[in-house]
Each structure stands twice: as structure tokens, then as C-alpha cells.
Design a protein around this motif. Sequence first.
Motif, PDB file in Angstrom:
ATOM      1  N   PRO A 353      12.767  14.490  11.776  1.00 26.95           N
ATOM      2  CA  PRO A 353      11.783  14.061  10.781  1.00 26.95           C
ATOM      3  C   PRO A 353      11.707  12.541  10.720  1.00 26.95           C
ATOM      4  O   PRO A 353      12.648  11.850  11.101  1.00 26.95           O
ATOM      5  CB  PRO A 353      12.339  14.622   9.468  1.00 26.95           C
ATOM      6  N   ARG A 354      10.564  12.016  10.251  1.00 20.56           N
ATOM      7  CA  ARG A 354      10.392  10.577  10.034  1.00 20.56           C
ATOM      8  C   ARG A 354       9.821  10.344   8.635  1.00 20.56           C
ATOM      9  O   ARG A 354       9.179  11.214   8.079  1.00 20.56           O
ATOM     10  CB  ARG A 354       9.411  10.000  11.070  1.00 20.56           C
ATOM     11  N   GLU A 355      10.067   9.175   8.106  1.00 19.91           N
ATOM     12  CA  GLU A 355       9.499   8.822   6.807  1.00 19.91           C
ATOM     13  C   GLU A 355       7.974   8.830   6.896  1.00 19.91           C
ATOM     14  O   GLU A 355       7.423   8.505   7.947  1.00 19.91           O
ATOM     15  CB  GLU A 355       9.949   7.408   6.402  1.00 19.91           C
ATOM     16  N   GLY A 356       7.315   9.148   5.796  1.00 21.86           N
ATOM     17  CA  GLY A 356       5.850   9.055   5.769  1.00 21.86           C
ATOM     18  C   GLY A 356       5.215  10.404   5.484  1.00 21.86           C
ATOM     19  O   GLY A 356       5.848  11.451   5.611  1.00 21.86           O
ATOM     20  N   ALA A 357       3.929  10.340   5.088  1.00 21.27           N
ATOM     21  CA  ALA A 357       3.242  11.551   4.659  1.00 21.27           C
ATOM     22  C   ALA A 357       2.620  12.321   5.824  1.00 21.27           C
ATOM     23  O   ALA A 357       2.267  13.488   5.679  1.00 21.27           O
ATOM     24  CB  ALA A 357       2.144  11.171   3.658  1.00 21.27           C
ATOM     25  N   LEU A 358       2.462  11.668   6.973  1.00 23.00           N
ATOM     26  CA  LEU A 358       1.751  12.327   8.079  1.00 23.00           C
ATOM     27  C   LEU A 358       2.665  13.280   8.834  1.00 23.00           C
ATOM     28  O   LEU A 358       3.881  13.058   8.923  1.00 23.00           O
ATOM     29  CB  LEU A 358       1.230  11.277   9.069  1.00 23.00           C
ATOM     30  N   PRO A 359       2.082  14.335   9.421  1.00 20.88           N
ATOM     31  CA  PRO A 359       2.859  15.150  10.355  1.00 20.88           C
ATOM     32  C   PRO A 359       3.304  14.275  11.525  1.00 20.88           C
ATOM     33  O   PRO A 359       2.653  13.267  11.834  1.00 20.88           O
ATOM     34  CB  PRO A 359       1.855  16.210  10.846  1.00 20.88           C
ATOM     35  N   VAL A 360       4.395  14.634  12.140  1.00 18.65           N
ATOM     36  CA  VAL A 360       4.887  13.861  13.288  1.00 18.65           C
ATOM     37  C   VAL A 360       5.022  14.795  14.490  1.00 18.65           C
ATOM     38  O   VAL A 360       5.528  15.910  14.362  1.00 18.65           O
ATOM     39  CB  VAL A 360       6.214  13.132  12.959  1.00 18.65           C
ATOM     40  N   HIS A 361       4.504  14.311  15.623  1.00 19.13           N
ATOM     41  CA  HIS A 361       4.563  15.128  16.840  1.00 19.13           C
ATOM     42  C   HIS A 361       5.281  14.351  17.928  1.00 19.13           C
ATOM     43  O   HIS A 361       4.934  13.203  18.220  1.00 19.13           O
ATOM     44  CB  HIS A 361       3.153  15.502  17.304  1.00 19.13           C
ATOM     45  N   TRP A 362       6.277  14.986  18.561  1.00 16.75           N
ATOM     46  CA  TRP A 362       7.085  14.374  19.607  1.00 16.75           C
ATOM     47  C   TRP A 362       6.638  14.919  20.953  1.00 16.75           C
ATOM     48  O   TRP A 362       6.533  16.139  21.136  1.00 16.75           O
ATOM     49  CB  TRP A 362       8.565  14.695  19.380  1.00 16.75           C
ATOM     50  N   SER A 363       6.373  14.026  21.914  1.00 16.34           N
ATOM     51  CA  SER A 363       5.891  14.445  23.236  1.00 16.34           C
ATOM     52  C   SER A 363       6.703  13.767  24.327  1.00 16.34           C
ATOM     53  O   SER A 363       7.119  12.608  24.176  1.00 16.34           O
ATOM     54  CB  SER A 363       4.422  14.042  23.449  1.00 16.34           C
ATOM     55  N   GLY A 364       6.838  14.474  25.450  1.00 17.64           N
ATOM     56  CA  GLY A 364       7.573  13.917  26.583  1.00 17.64           C
ATOM     57  C   GLY A 364       6.721  13.057  27.493  1.00 17.64           C
ATOM     58  O   GLY A 364       7.234  12.360  28.373  1.00 17.64           O
TER      59      GLY A 364
END
Length: 396
Positions: A353-364
Motif C-alpha cells: 500500500p501507499r499513502e494517498g486516496a488513489l488506487p495504486v497499481h504495480w507493474s513490471g
Amino acid sequence: MLAAMPPSSPNPQDRGEAHIRDRVRERGDACPGALRLHRADDGSLARLRLPTGVLTHRQVLALADAADRLGDGHLSLTSRGNVELRGLGEGCGLGLVDLLRDAGLLPSERHERVRNMVVSPLAGAGVQAWAARLDELLCAEDWTPELSGRFLFAVDDGRGDVAGLAADVTLIAEPAGTGLVRVGRTTHRVSSADAPRAALAAAGAFLAAARAAGTGAWRVRELPAGQDVDVDGHLRRAGVAAEPVPDAAFPTCPPPAPGTAGDGMLSVLARLGRVTTAQFRALLPAGEVRVTPWRGFVLPGFTDPAAARERLRALDGAGFITRTDSPWIGVTACTGRPGCAKSLSDVRADARPREGALPVHWSGCARRCGHPQGAWTDMVATGEGAYQPTVQGPTK
Ligand code: SF4
């Protein structure tokens, strides 16, 4: 009426080039399925469509068994409420088909890749029956395998949770007991009894329009602007009495939050959309398990609040997201290494998880497979364990 054809060029070669230029799809539909496996770096991948989203107790056990015996011991959930098995070994296809068929998860081999449907996971029996009937109709027709593996039906119980998922044909239950069927910008009101047949007729209208356009469209939104979709004619030929509803307004509502979701239902999410077989079995005992398009599960039948709380505690202990304040809500990731050779890192191990209101997406890599709609915080790998954060998508 069909859209007017463009003026033809006097030069046959020019005509050919214009035809190619206008096509939206040049390649065949290579969507993976339960029979057509996709080769990945960590073995083959099978995608199993679950049209109603509902799994029985026995089917949960069968899928867990398949993942343990033939795959990598995990199940992945897709944004269409389907289940994927990964890490399948060479020559496991027949064993998988037998297992799925015995569990009642493969009613028609010809139709398995077109059984794409999302259903409101908290829906009552009436809307669940619509979805089951639509699936039966889909599997009974000779023409429906011509739909692409991307064509999507949505069956919404009127709350508006799956109506916003950009399906090609959407059925929406109305309080009066009628149903709305929407394809593109066209909406008709039909009786409840006719709703599944109306949805199928709407899909037939799309297919006829796609053939007429000749551009290789797989989805309604890929049809050329102005291309006529003769929904009225197809409804009439299907014997469905329908009333056009111009400017229909549709309800919208967010997906069920984790926790108790009302009507005696529990809702949990799978962290990064993937579960071990032990977690999957921890959903049992259950009369049924509903797989949601938000990479989670709904368990009906918890009318006793104390029993519901106890079960949620157990599911939390099994690793599911069960609380609305979990920092893992809105965190998604692509497959990454070792499943994808393009990945610069082991994305699923790195994601957090990261701080902030937005969804976060991790990509390779920069393809950003599986990224969310709308605005999101984008974490793209630049090397082993290193990521570049940016904000993507519309922010207003
Ligand atoms: S985003 Fe890149 S690394 Fe991730 S699954 Fe897609 S192609 Fe592979």
C-alpha cells in the motif's frame, strides 16, 4: 438499416488498403479459456468463466484440487469475476477438462470462452435466475460461439454495481419487476420473464452489426460510429415485447465493501487478486461462494450477526481483506516475474500500500497490465525492486 458504405476507390489496391486501415481487429481472438491454454513463463494459464459467479461447495473443492494437483497451488481472480489457474504443466489439459466437466463447470466446450458475464454479487434469487437462464440460452445456440471471448454481459439487480462495468449488453432489474436491456446507447424495457432472451437477442443484434461493418469488432464500442444495431428487429424476431426507453438513467453504486454486506451476506477481498488453495478452502463451509468482479468473494446465509462476526474473524485470519480500513483495498498488481518474461521485478512480492486516496497499481513494465480505470497511482518497475511513481488517468 445498414450504414452507408464509403465510396469505393477505382483502384482495387487502394480499396484493400482502406479496408485494412478501417479494421479494428486484425488478429483472431486469442483469449485464453479452460480448453485453450495460454503459455506463460511459469507454465500454462487456464481461464475459467463463471457466468453467474456462483460456486457450490463441491466446485470450490474441485478448483482447489485442480490448482494443487495441476497448477501452482494458487487461484487468481479477474476483473470479470473469472478464475485463473497458473503454472499448469505440459499435458495437463485433458485432466483439467475432465475435472471441470465432472464439477459441472464446463457445460459446453464450444461455448466456454463466450460465457462472459458479471452479476451483482448481492443479488437475490430472481436476478440470479436471469443470469443462469441467460447462460443456458447462450450455451444452447449455434451462433453464439461467434461472439469474441471479450464480449461481456452484465446482469445488475438494480443497485448499479455491475451496470457501470462497461459491458456490451447490460440487463438491469427495475423495482416494478420489469427489466431494462441496454446495448450501446439503446435501451428497452422488457418483462422479467423475457429479460434473458432479450439480452441474448441484443447480442445477436451486435453480431449482425459487426458482420455488416466488416471491421472485425469484438465489442459494441468498437463498432464504427453510426453503425446501426438493429436491436428492435432482433427483439421482435425473438418474440420479446419491448418498449424503447430513450434517455434512460441508470443507477450506480460502489462494489460491496468488505465486512457484512447486508441481507446476511459477507464480503471479503483477495489481496492482489490471488489466493492460495488453503485460503480458497477457508471460504468453506458455504452453501455457495460468489466470486465478484472486484477480486473478492461474497458468502450468503449469515443471518446471525454473532456467527457472521466469527466467520469474518476466521477469514481475516486466513489472509482475506475483511475491513473497510484495510490499506490493501485498492492495491493491484500485474503478474510480474516469474510469470511474465517482460517483468523487470517480482511485482507481487514488491507491491504494498501507499499513502494517498488513489488506487495504486504495480507493474513490471510499461504495459501496465490490469491497471484500474479512472485515476490511479502508477508504480512501474525500472529495475529489480525499483519503481517509478506517477499519477495516471483522468484526475478530474
Ligand atoms: S505489465 Fe508488463 S510485466 Fe506486468 S504482466 Fe504485463 S507485460 Fe508482464
